[in-house]
Motif scaffolding. Structure first.
Motif, mmCIF file in Angstrom:
data_model
loop_
_atom_site.group_PDB
_atom_site.id
_atom_site.type_symbol
_atom_site.label_atom_id
_atom_site.label_comp_id
_atom_site.label_asym_id
_atom_site.label_seq_id
_atom_site.Cartn_x
_atom_site.Cartn_y
_atom_site.Cartn_z
ATOM 1 N N PRO A 51 0.804 -1.225 0.000
ATOM 2 C CA PRO A 51 0.000 0.000 0.000
ATOM 3 C C PRO A 51 0.836 1.272 0.000
ATOM 4 O O PRO A 51 1.960 1.293 0.498
ATOM 5 C CB PRO A 51 -0.792 -0.086 1.315
ATOM 6 N N SER A 52 0.256 2.317 -0.571
ATOM 7 C CA SER A 52 0.913 3.631 -0.604
ATOM 8 C C SER A 52 -0.129 4.681 -0.937
ATOM 9 O O SER A 52 -1.041 4.425 -1.724
ATOM 10 C CB SER A 52 1.992 3.641 -1.685
ATOM 11 N N THR A 53 0.017 5.839 -0.345
ATOM 12 C CA THR A 53 -0.756 7.004 -0.801
ATOM 13 C C THR A 53 0.197 8.002 -1.440
ATOM 14 O O THR A 53 0.124 8.288 -2.635
ATOM 15 C CB THR A 53 -1.506 7.669 0.374
ATOM 16 N N ARG A 54 1.146 8.538 -0.646
ATOM 17 C CA ARG A 54 2.032 9.599 -1.129
ATOM 18 C C ARG A 54 2.955 9.171 -2.260
ATOM 19 O O ARG A 54 3.060 9.860 -3.270
ATOM 20 C CB ARG A 54 2.954 10.100 0.000
ATOM 21 N N THR A 55 3.661 8.076 -2.066
ATOM 22 C CA THR A 55 4.725 7.743 -3.024
ATOM 23 C C THR A 55 4.114 7.476 -4.397
ATOM 24 O O THR A 55 4.538 8.049 -5.402
ATOM 25 C CB THR A 55 5.531 6.527 -2.525
ATOM 26 N N ARG A 104 7.362 -0.535 -5.643
ATOM 27 C CA ARG A 104 7.392 -0.784 -4.189
ATOM 28 C C ARG A 104 7.085 -2.251 -3.957
ATOM 29 O O ARG A 104 6.192 -2.809 -4.599
ATOM 30 C CB ARG A 104 6.342 0.082 -3.477
ATOM 31 N N HIS A 132 14.154 3.468 1.230
ATOM 32 C CA HIS A 132 13.072 4.224 0.587
ATOM 33 C C HIS A 132 13.734 5.478 0.011
ATOM 34 O O HIS A 132 13.578 6.576 0.526
ATOM 35 C CB HIS A 132 12.002 4.565 1.624
ATOM 36 N N GLN A 135 11.900 8.798 -0.700
ATOM 37 C CA GLN A 135 11.513 9.524 0.515
ATOM 38 C C GLN A 135 12.715 10.299 1.034
ATOM 39 O O GLN A 135 12.601 11.451 1.475
ATOM 40 C CB GLN A 135 10.996 8.551 1.587
ATOM 41 N N PRO A 265 7.726 11.253 7.425
ATOM 42 C CA PRO A 265 7.498 10.751 6.062
ATOM 43 C C PRO A 265 6.012 10.523 5.775
ATOM 44 O O PRO A 265 5.618 10.451 4.613
ATOM 45 C CB PRO A 265 8.284 9.441 6.033
ATOM 46 N N LEU A 266 5.216 10.408 6.845
ATOM 47 C CA LEU A 266 3.796 10.094 6.759
ATOM 48 C C LEU A 266 3.626 8.692 6.128
ATOM 49 O O LEU A 266 4.495 8.266 5.407
ATOM 50 C CB LEU A 266 3.025 11.171 5.979
ATOM 51 N N PRO A 267 2.575 7.948 6.345
ATOM 52 C CA PRO A 267 1.393 8.364 7.077
ATOM 53 C C PRO A 267 1.633 8.489 8.584
ATOM 54 O O PRO A 267 2.442 7.762 9.151
ATOM 55 C CB PRO A 267 0.404 7.233 6.796
#
Ligand code: CP
Length: 306
Positions: A51-55, A104, A132, A135, A265-267
């Protein structure tokens, strides 16, 4: 094929090359129209087995902002990995459809295996608890843009220093700059791995390992908060016991320097109280924005267009 350049680790770029990349990212930020057609006709594949949102979204946004297009999958279960296809065969296939790939994967080293079989540049977008690099590029660009330098800092890294791949990548990248002191703030169970402290000792780089965040707040120029990485725990009980070990609050921020920056780095889960978000020193959402600019610069560079 031999001239292909991939990004597996932040150390794949020299500090001079990083300066060039960050200058480009800053120029993209200031003059977006200049770059709006740089990647016309090019395709980015995003192959995300985790899973990823930002990257993922920042890679996709980066390619669209450069005039290119995007294809890919955001879940191994919706790709032929679910039928047993190897990463090597997947990248050979993706190479037929795209010009560059961001991958990823939960297995450490999987993007490296992909790169070895690929005819297009492969970018490691996070491999297990290992690295990463994009990031790290994001973190470095954020620090350089907001502080004007990448040397002479005391940086506190707080939270899950054992499993946090962003922490491992950032330490490796920062040791190339002058006069960096690390303060590792974690519970005993989530300490930074020995191979990192051994490497710091070998290189004579100053570091401390502490448990109290409050005690070291006044010393810090930068505070890098991280979440406890639930997905890498073997035992839910340990996760529950440790997940709220650190919570950065307004009261703790009062102990910090006026110009200390808080990065993450979030989340985020619970480790930074939302009341901190309005503090001008809290730059983690600016950091997300810098992530897109640096990925634009990276795509352009690896495609040989910058
Ligand atoms: N920082 C980061 O890697 O976020 P995502 O997991 O949402 O991509």
């Amino acid at each position: 094929m031999n001239n292909l350049r991939h990004l597996m680790s932040p150390l794949d770029f020299s500090t001079e090359e990083l300066d060039k990349l960050f200058d480009l990212a800053n120029d993209i930020e200031k003059n977006p129209a200049k770059y709006a057609h740089l990647c016309d006709g090019k395709i980015l594949a995003t192959c995300f087995y985790e899973p990823s949102t930002r990257t993922r979204l920042s890679f996709e946004s980066a390619m669209y902002n450069l005039g290119g297009n995007v294809l890919g999958f955001s879940d191994a279960g919706s790709s032929s990995a679910a039928k047993g296809e190897s990463v090597s065969d997947t990248i050979r296939t993706v190479s037929c459809f795209a010009d560059i790939c961001a991958m990823r994967h939960p297995k450490e080293g999987a993007p490296m295996v992909a790169a070895s079989k690929s005819s297009i540049p492969v970018i490691n977008a996070g491999d297990g608890g290992h690295q990463h690099p994009t990031q790290t590029l994001t973190d470095l660009l954020t620090i350089r843009s907001l502080k004007g330098r990448l040397d002479n800092f005391t940086i506190g890294l707080c939270g899950d220093l054992k499993f946090g791949r962003t922490v491992h990548s950032l330490i490796n990248a920062l040791i190339r700059y002058e006069n960096i002191t690390f303060i590792f703030i974690s519970p005993e169970e989530l300490k930074v791995p020995d191979y990192i402290t051994d490497m710091l000792k070998d290189k004579g780089i100053a570091y401390e390992e502490v448990i109290s965040l409050e005690n070291c707040m006044p010393k810090l120029d930068l505070l890098y908060m991280t979440r406890v990485q639930r997905e890498r725990f073997f035992n839910e009980e340990d996760y529950v016991r440790l997940k709220d070990f650190y919570i950065l609050t307004k009261a703790k921020m009062q102990l910090a320097k006026e110009d200390m920056l808080v990065l993450h780095p979030l989340p985020r889960v619970n480790e930074i109280s939302v009341e901190v978000d309005d503090d001008p020193r809290a730059v983690y959402f600016k950091q997300v924005q810098y992530g897109m600019y640096v990925r634009m610069a990276l795509i352009a560079t690896l495609l040989g267009l910058a």
